[in-house]
Design a protein around this motif. Structure first.
Motif, PDB file in Angstrom:
ATOM      1  N   GLY A  29       3.022   8.317   0.876  1.00 47.03           N
ATOM      2  CA  GLY A  29       3.452   7.052   1.457  1.00 47.03           C
ATOM      3  C   GLY A  29       3.284   7.025   2.962  1.00 47.03           C
ATOM      4  N   THR A  30       3.509   8.162   3.606  1.00 45.00           N
ATOM      5  CA  THR A  30       3.334   8.259   5.058  1.00 45.00           C
ATOM      6  C   THR A  30       1.870   8.074   5.435  1.00 45.00           C
ATOM      7  N   THR A  31       0.988   8.728   4.704  1.00 46.12           N
ATOM      8  CA  THR A  31      -0.451   8.551   4.953  1.00 46.12           C
ATOM      9  C   THR A  31      -0.841   7.090   4.789  1.00 46.12           C
ATOM     10  N   ALA A  32      -0.334   6.462   3.733  1.00 45.82           N
ATOM     11  CA  ALA A  32      -0.655   5.055   3.484  1.00 45.82           C
ATOM     12  C   ALA A  32      -0.137   4.159   4.607  1.00 45.82           C
ATOM     13  N   ALA A  33       1.044   4.459   5.133  1.00 42.37           N
ATOM     14  CA  ALA A  33       1.600   3.660   6.228  1.00 42.37           C
ATOM     15  C   ALA A  33       0.736   3.773   7.475  1.00 42.37           C
ATOM     16  N   ILE A  34       0.288   4.979   7.773  1.00 42.86           N
ATOM     17  CA  ILE A  34      -0.554   5.182   8.957  1.00 42.86           C
ATOM     18  C   ILE A  34      -1.903   4.508   8.772  1.00 42.86           C
ATOM     19  N   GLN A  48       0.815  -1.208   0.000  1.00 43.40           N
ATOM     20  CA  GLN A  48       0.000   0.000   0.000  1.00 43.40           C
ATOM     21  C   GLN A  48       0.849   1.258   0.000  1.00 43.40           C
ATOM     22  N   VAL A  49       1.979   1.220   0.693  1.00 43.68           N
ATOM     23  CA  VAL A  49       2.869   2.384   0.734  1.00 43.68           C
ATOM     24  C   VAL A  49       3.531   2.581  -0.625  1.00 43.68           C
ATOM     25  N   LEU A  89       6.904   1.632   8.883  1.00 47.03           N
ATOM     26  CA  LEU A  89       6.457   1.033   7.623  1.00 47.03           C
ATOM     27  C   LEU A  89       6.365   2.017   6.461  1.00 47.03           C
ATOM     28  N   GLY A  90       6.733   3.274   6.670  1.00 46.26           N
ATOM     29  CA  GLY A  90       6.606   4.278   5.634  1.00 46.26           C
ATOM     30  C   GLY A  90       7.909   4.612   4.941  1.00 46.26           C
TER      31      GLY A  90
END
Length: 400
Positions: A266-271, A33-34, A221-222
């Protein structure tokens, strides 16, 4: 809600290479997802933030979404989320900015438990301002930094206390809330390094008493990035050096140059991924709370397996007190085998458990491993029992 590690692992293509990853404290693996979120931005029309063109609006939406996600992760305000190249870069920027108000007679407190990124920027900024640096140390045997350890070096001249929420070397977790309360009574601000804490615990920066909370998405994870959270009102009081035509609004005034939009996505996706580690409903903040509760149980069980297994292997020396609350991180050496050799031999077996001091310079000195380092094994959301078995088998093979 039970934690399904097999379902979590299915999202991590890096695991297809076959290694057991205990190198998460230095940088975690990322889920599909990231990668998809990052690629999606790079494949889309994006320009500098604005409202006129679709490309400008897309950039603005990406930034706003990342601030909202970051705020949900740490319990902050989206208007107080600052992004930068790394936690180290952000801490240097804020140290220089805060030091503008310091002078001779003022004091800054740092700890010997911390990563150097939450030590050297403050030491150097204080020295440049003519302020005094005071050091709080920790117990060598237990690896624990207590609130009393910090209180002993506080005074009415203390302007800032820099403290970690979890040691990146030992995993030990100071009582940040009590430390912060004592610091605030003395009139000091509190800067919390949450880099090693954030991947393992549900963060509430208000409950911690953090005036500033800094962390690194690539540890949870980001992508490689730094993030800092503070109240917008506090940020409005600070005047960083900046380009004349750049925005003076908060939080933009602390972000130099164009932001890396793909990394923010990518940070939003990791969260979002962390919020959905276990099935749930409700707000993202509520889902994060449920996910981290399940994750902590999962990691705690694996940590018990790891600690118990290492304790049964002759010649293994573990650092810190395994019975104390800590993140799922173990630091150890093997008698008569150099840590670098342990690292190499484990890597040959497909087990990634690095050796070194990991920039925890002062901590390593207190532990007496500044010259040799030690092996650090960190458990992550994708770690499973078989990974721990492989690590233990590898270490046991080194001792005969």
């Amino acid at each position: 809600m039970s934690y399904n590690v097999a379902a979590v692992r299915a999202h991590f293509p890096a695991l297809d290479e076959g290694a057991a990853h205990f190198d998460g404290p230095g940088g975690s693996q990322s889920p599909n997802q990231v990668a998809d979120a990052i690629a999606g931005v790079l494949r889309s029309a994006v320009a500098n933030k604005g409202t006129v063109t679709a490309a400008e609006r897309r950039a603005t939406e990406i930034v706003d979404a990342a601030r909202a996600a970051g705020a949900d992760l740490v319990g902050g305000d989206p208007a107080g989320i600052v992004f930068g190249r790394s936690m180290t870069q952000l801490t240097y920027d804020f140290a220089r900015t805060l030091a503008k108000t310091w002078g001779p007679g003022d004091e800054v407190v740092v700890t010997r438990l911390d990563h150097d990124a939450n030590v050297r920027p403050w030491v150097q900024a204080a020295t440049a301002a003519g302020a005094t640096v005071r050091w709080a140390s920790f117990d060598q045997k237990t690896g624990v930094l207590t609130a009393d350890d910090v209180a002993r070096v506080l005074s009415t001249r203390t302007r800032l206390v820099a403290v970690t929420a979890a040691s990146n070397l030992l995993g030990s977790r100071p009582d940040v809330a009590t430390i912060a309360a004592t610091a605030h009574e003395a009139g000091a601000l509190v800067y919390v390094d949450g880099v090693h804490y954030t991947p393992h615990a549900f963060v509430d920066m208000t409950a911690l008493g953090a005036d500033f909370y800094a962390c690194s998405p690539y540890k949870f994870l980001g992508p490689h990035l730094g993030m800092l959270a503070a109240s917008p009102a506090l940020l409005a009081e600070l005047r960083p050096d900046k380009l004349l035509p750049s925005s003076d609004e908060v939080p933009e005034r602390f972000e130099f140059g164009t932001l890396p939009y793909e990394s923010l996505a990518g940070t939003t996706a990791a969260i979002d991924f962390l919020a959905d580690l276990v099935p749930g409903s409700g707000s993202r903040r509520a889902r994060l709370a449920a996910s981290f509760e399940a994750l902590e149980q999962h990691e705690s069980a694996l940590l018990s397996q790891l600690d118990g297994g290492l304790a049964r292997i002759p010649g293994v020396v573990r650092y810190g007190d395994p019975d104390r609350t800590r993140t799922a991180t173990t630091l150890f050496t093997v008698t008569d085998v150099a840590p670098a050799e342990v690292y190499q031999k484990l890597a040959e077996r497909g087990v990634n458990a690095p050796a070194g001091t990991f920039y925890a310079h002062e901590c390593a000195r207190v532990l007496g491993i500044e010259n040799t380092g030690a092996v650090r094994a960190g458990i992550a959301p994708y770690t499973d029992k078989s990974d721990v078995d492989r690590l233990l088998e590898g270490v046991a093979g080194l001792t005969g």
